[in-house]
Write an enzyme that holds these catalytic residues in place. Sequence first.
Site, PDB file in Angstrom:
ATOM      1  N   ILE A 156     -27.539 -37.306  50.423  1.00 14.97           N
ATOM      2  CA  ILE A 156     -26.255 -37.260  51.116  1.00 14.97           C
ATOM      3  C   ILE A 156     -26.441 -37.150  52.625  1.00 14.97           C
ATOM      4  CG2 ILE A 156     -24.228 -35.784  51.493  1.00 14.97           C
ATOM      5  CD1 ILE A 156     -24.186 -35.281  48.467  1.00 14.97           C
ATOM      6  N   GLY A 157     -27.377 -36.338  53.076  1.00 13.09           N
ATOM      7  CA  GLY A 157     -27.597 -36.176  54.514  1.00 13.09           C
ATOM      8  C   GLY A 157     -27.990 -37.485  55.183  1.00 13.09           C
ATOM      9  N   SER A 182     -20.586 -27.484  46.778  1.00 13.66           N
ATOM     10  CA  SER A 182     -20.645 -28.200  45.507  1.00 13.66           C
ATOM     11  C   SER A 182     -19.438 -27.845  44.662  1.00 13.66           C
ATOM     12  CB  SER A 182     -21.923 -27.832  44.741  1.00 13.66           C
ATOM     13  OG  SER A 182     -21.934 -28.443  43.462  1.00 13.66           O
ATOM     14  N   LEU A 192     -25.662 -32.834  64.354  1.00 12.73           N
ATOM     15  CA  LEU A 192     -26.912 -32.340  63.776  1.00 12.73           C
ATOM     16  C   LEU A 192     -26.723 -32.203  62.269  1.00 12.73           C
ATOM     17  CD1 LEU A 192     -29.764 -31.065  63.922  1.00 12.73           C
ATOM     18  CD2 LEU A 192     -28.650 -28.860  64.372  1.00 12.73           C
ATOM     19  N   ILE A 193     -27.573 -32.883  61.504  1.00  3.31           N
ATOM     20  CA  ILE A 193     -27.492 -32.865  60.046  1.00  3.31           C
ATOM     21  C   ILE A 193     -28.767 -32.248  59.480  1.00  3.31           C
ATOM     22  CG2 ILE A 193     -27.177 -34.228  57.944  1.00  3.31           C
ATOM     23  CD1 ILE A 193     -26.047 -36.486  59.698  1.00  3.31           C
ATOM     24  N   GLY A 239     -31.345 -31.458  56.507  1.00  2.00           N
ATOM     25  CA  GLY A 239     -31.667 -32.229  55.311  1.00  2.00           C
ATOM     26  C   GLY A 239     -31.245 -33.671  55.455  1.00  2.00           C
ATOM     27  N   TYR A 259     -27.457 -21.915  40.748  1.00  2.00           N
ATOM     28  CA  TYR A 259     -27.016 -22.921  41.721  1.00  2.00           C
ATOM     29  C   TYR A 259     -25.528 -22.733  42.021  1.00  2.00           C
ATOM     30  CZ  TYR A 259     -26.091 -27.455  43.873  1.00  2.00           C
ATOM     31  OH  TYR A 259     -25.704 -28.445  44.745  1.00  2.00           O
ATOM     32  N   SER A 288     -33.173 -36.417  55.697  1.00  2.00           N
ATOM     33  CA  SER A 288     -34.181 -37.439  55.369  1.00  2.00           C
ATOM     34  C   SER A 288     -33.880 -38.193  54.085  1.00  2.00           C
ATOM     35  CB  SER A 288     -35.567 -36.780  55.263  1.00  2.00           C
ATOM     36  OG  SER A 288     -35.570 -35.790  54.237  1.00  2.00           O
ATOM     37  N   SER A 289     -32.961 -37.695  53.272  1.00  2.00           N
ATOM     38  CA  SER A 289     -32.676 -38.365  52.003  1.00  2.00           C
ATOM     39  C   SER A 289     -31.289 -37.972  51.498  1.00  2.00           C
ATOM     40  CB  SER A 289     -33.729 -37.991  50.943  1.00  2.00           C
ATOM     41  OG  SER A 289     -33.699 -36.595  50.678  1.00  2.00           O
TER      42      SER A 289
END
Length: 275
Positions: A14-15, A136, A6-7, A9, A149, A11-12
């Site tokens: 890195i995921g 990150s 299960l990932i 995010g 961030y 849809s675009s």
Amino acid sequence: MPKTVLITGGSSGIGKAIGEYLVNLPATPDGKGYQVFGTSRNPENYNDSVFPLLKMDVNSTASIDAAVAEVLNRAEKIDVVINNAGIGITGPIEETPEAEIKKAFQTNFHGPINVIKAVLPQMRKQGFGHILNITSIAGYMGLPYRGIYSASKAALEITIEAMRMETLQFGIKMTNVAPGDFATNIAAGRYHAPVLEDSPYKKDYGNTLKIMNEHVDNGGNPLEMAKMVHKIIETANPRIHYKVGSSLQKFSIVLKRVLPDRVYERMLLRHYGLK
């Protein structure tokens, strides 16, 4: 039997790269491969996904629970969770609205924690599971005009260190994977505090913002992250922390550990043209 992944995010960026890489791997002779489920707040907008996208907003526990239940309904187990969903935020901290600061922490910190809480009961029942958290390299240091961030990712790194020790007894692994700059659409989707004409930060923030965007535009191929995630998934005893990025980005973490604080600070100031 394939591993169920299960990932969040998915849809675009890195995921998506991770999901596509895993589903396109050839099955092993014993029939093992990957059954991938991604998530998106608006999955209906991504009809070309090569793996199923489930509706999930990591800011909603009801949405998280519904997506996890859907995966279990289809696959009956969850082997791997990749906490990838997140948002960027830039700006002078003094001028960043409180609501945007809270939103960043809600998505980058509370969201992954709530996803973990939702899958832990199933993983305990199974007696196994692996949770990878995409953090990150920015979370290892306070970066000018990206402090919120950095802080949200640092909070996740430290919390996972604790949760990993708490859940080892159940056969559950937890790993943090910290990427550097990769060529994704994160810059377009992040919150930018506006560069105000009358702001005392106008010149420095404007210049730093250009440098940050250039770093993303010239970043590495997300496929590099996908390959590393696959390697970690297949590692029997994965490390707690992994860093993926340019040699300079990874070396910056080493320098922070060995250099005096003020020397390291001057190095960052020069890097961003602030001194």
